[in-house]
Design a protein around this motif. Structure first.
Motif, PDB file in Angstrom:
ATOM      1  N   THR A 285       1.090  -1.173   0.035  1.00 19.44           N
ATOM      2  CA  THR A 285       0.026  -0.855   0.410  1.00 19.44           C
ATOM      3  C   THR A 285       1.047   1.202   0.220  1.00 19.44           C
ATOM      4  O   THR A 285      -0.093   2.650  -0.234  1.00 19.44           O
ATOM      5  N   THR A 286       1.737   0.836   0.431  1.00 23.37           N
ATOM      6  CA  THR A 286       3.423   2.213   0.430  1.00 23.37           C
ATOM      7  C   THR A 286       4.355   2.116  -0.175  1.00 23.37           C
ATOM      8  O   THR A 286       5.049   0.970  -0.276  1.00 23.37           O
ATOM      9  N   SER A 287       5.184   3.088  -0.254  1.00 24.63           N
ATOM     10  CA  SER A 287       6.511   3.417  -1.022  1.00 24.63           C
ATOM     11  C   SER A 287       7.481   2.850   0.033  1.00 24.63           C
ATOM     12  O   SER A 287       8.875   2.592  -0.438  1.00 24.63           O
ATOM     13  N   HIS A 288       7.001   3.080   1.715  1.00 29.62           N
ATOM     14  CA  HIS A 288       8.189   2.489   2.152  1.00 29.62           C
ATOM     15  C   HIS A 288       6.937   1.179   3.431  1.00 29.62           C
ATOM     16  O   HIS A 288       6.425   1.538   4.346  1.00 29.62           O
ATOM     17  N   CYS A 289       7.078   0.333   2.606  1.00 34.16           N
ATOM     18  CA  CYS A 289       6.150  -0.583   3.251  1.00 34.16           C
ATOM     19  C   CYS A 289       6.822  -1.416   5.201  1.00 34.16           C
ATOM     20  O   CYS A 289       6.223  -1.411   5.534  1.00 34.16           O
ATOM     21  N   ASP A 290       8.447  -0.982   5.491  1.00 33.94           N
ATOM     22  CA  ASP A 290       8.705  -1.098   6.483  1.00 33.94           C
ATOM     23  C   ASP A 290       8.521   0.469   7.091  1.00 33.94           C
ATOM     24  O   ASP A 290       8.707  -0.091   9.114  1.00 33.94           O
ATOM     25  N   ASP A 291       7.800   1.173   7.202  1.00 34.81           N
ATOM     26  CA  ASP A 291       7.767   2.437   8.714  1.00 34.81           C
ATOM     27  C   ASP A 291       5.994   3.375   8.225  1.00 34.81           C
ATOM     28  O   ASP A 291       6.055   3.648   7.821  1.00 34.81           O
ATOM     29  N   GLN A 292       4.923   1.972   7.845  1.00 33.14           N
ATOM     30  CA  GLN A 292       3.305   2.820   7.969  1.00 33.14           C
ATOM     31  C   GLN A 292       2.718   2.148   8.968  1.00 33.14           C
ATOM     32  O   GLN A 292       3.318   1.483   9.556  1.00 33.14           O
ATOM     33  N   ALA A 293       2.152   3.246   9.591  1.00 37.11           N
ATOM     34  CA  ALA A 293       1.023   3.273  10.495  1.00 37.11           C
ATOM     35  C   ALA A 293       0.014   2.235   9.972  1.00 37.11           C
ATOM     36  O   ALA A 293      -0.367   1.558  11.959  1.00 37.11           O
ATOM     37  N   GLN A 294      -0.477   1.559   9.171  1.00 39.84           N
ATOM     38  CA  GLN A 294      -0.616   0.861   9.202  1.00 39.84           C
ATOM     39  C   GLN A 294      -0.909  -0.672   8.709  1.00 39.84           C
ATOM     40  O   GLN A 294      -0.140  -0.485   7.366  1.00 39.84           O
ATOM     41  N   PRO A 295      -1.149  -1.360   8.786  1.00 39.86           N
ATOM     42  CA  PRO A 295      -2.976  -2.130   9.448  1.00 39.86           C
ATOM     43  C   PRO A 295      -2.002  -1.343  11.395  1.00 39.86           C
ATOM     44  O   PRO A 295      -0.990  -2.058  11.310  1.00 39.86           O
ATOM     45  N   GLN A 296      -2.874  -1.599  11.930  1.00 34.45           N
ATOM     46  CA  GLN A 296      -2.844  -1.580  13.594  1.00 34.45           C
ATOM     47  C   GLN A 296      -3.849  -2.727  13.557  1.00 34.45           C
ATOM     48  O   GLN A 296      -4.636  -3.500  14.000  1.00 34.45           O
TER      49      GLN A 296
END
Length: 354
Positions: A134-145
């Protein structure tokens, strides 16, 4: 002879939950004497208005397939499997899709998810493209929780699973956030050798902004024969992840690898962190109001293995008891059951180590 309420139910060829024998309720998880303060963000989530309910009131309706489907859809998930305690035998690993903002699994204190000694129970990985990147920074994203509460995870086994380095016999998490509240982990396993894999119960990597994994009022093992077994981290393990473990119990877990990390010549590596294995650079571990006892490590840290490679990480132990956690290979002088390499010395307050 005690009357049994156990019935194995099969619906359309799908194994449903098994009703456990009647008798005394299972012991509540965690350390009942723990008095550590639990911050709001570490507490259980309100699940009175669930997005999804597994089951329609009978054990037969609570199937592995239903759990897998609910986890894939996400949201707040509860169980309606009847009035008694049940064991849901997982015939497939439940996987969190990264399009979910939040996944809450609440067993109401009556549900056990069992890997039957054959498979990992739950998997979340924000960097796994098959689960949607879901992002280009998969190792530092807020979700999923991911929130796991009022559940038991039993007989998970990730042996042979090498994605992201393996480990996580019951639960594997990379990315987003995860917390565990009022839950129990028993008889989980991961690979028996390897220098850096671990976490028979729980393996965590790459948490958002290095915010901590909270473990609150939970038990890992708890009795002889109930603990987790892995090369490293018989209960939990991580690389570069911070932990806050509150009012919990970790006992009878084993790190059984051989050769430590980096592995000695001629050995496969592993054997450190009987209960807790942590490695990386800047991270913290806090143990408060907890009991860590009767864990073993074939190499270092019968209770806790803590290595901050750049010496910035810190370990704090408060109002806790660490007892009888033998390290067969090595530990830090003056800190029984602990191998520590970090900033200064471990901070020990109102605690006993023996």
């Amino acid at each position: 002879m005690r009357q049994m309420r156990m019935v194995v139910l099969v619906v359309a060829g799908i194994l449903g939950a098994v009703l456990v024998p009647s008798g005394p309720a299972a012991a509540a998880p965690g350390n009942p004497g723990g008095r550590a303060y639990v911050p709001a963000e570490a507490r259980a989530v309100n699940t009175s208005r669930p997005d999804r309910v597994v089951g329609n009131g009978t054990p037969a309706s609570c199937t592995s397939r239903a759990v897998v489907a609910a986890v894939a859809k996400g949201g707040v998930i509860t169980f309606n499997c009847g009035p008694g305690r049940v064991v849901i035998r997982m015939t497939a690993t439940a996987k969190v899709r990264n399009t979910s903002a939040r996944v809450v699994l609440d067993g109401g204190g009556k549900v056990t998810l069992s890997g039957m000694g054959k498979r990992r129970i739950l998997f979340m990985n924000t960097c796994d493209k098959s689960l949607v990147w879901t992002t280009s920074h998969c190792d530092d994203q807020a979700q999923p929780q991911l929130v796991l509460q009022n559940l038991t995870f039993a007989d998970g086994n990730s042996t042979g699973e090498r994605l992201e380095g393996g480990g996580g016999g019951a639960v594997f998490v990379r990315g987003g956030r995860v917390k565990v509240v009022n839950s129990t982990f028993v008889r989980n396993r991961c690979d028996s050798t390897g220098p850096d894999l671990g976490g028979a119960a729980l393996r965590v990597l790459s948490q958002y902004r290095n915010l901590p994994v909270y473990v609150v009022r939970s038990t890992f093992g708890g009795a002889k024969g109930q603990g987790g077994v892995c090369s490293n981290g018989g209960a939990v393990s991580s690389i570069g992840v911070s932990w806050v473990i509150l009012n919990s119990v970790m006992s009878y877990n084993k790190a059984i690898g051989r050769g430590a990390n980096p592995s000695r010549g001629g050995t496969p590596g592993g054997g450190s962190g009987g209960a807790i294995y942590t490695d990386g650079n800047r991270f913290t571990v806090q143990l408060s109001g907890s009991i860590i006892q009767n864990n073993t490590a074939r190499e270092g840290g019968g209770a806790v293995f803590f290595v901050s490679n750049d010496l910035t990480g810190t370990l704090r132990i408060d109002k806790s008891r660490l007892r009888n956690n033998p390290s067969a290979g090595f530990e830090t002088q003056g800190y029984p059951g602990i191998f520590y390499r970090g900033a200064g010395k471990p901070k020990i307050t109102a605690s006993s180590l023996s």
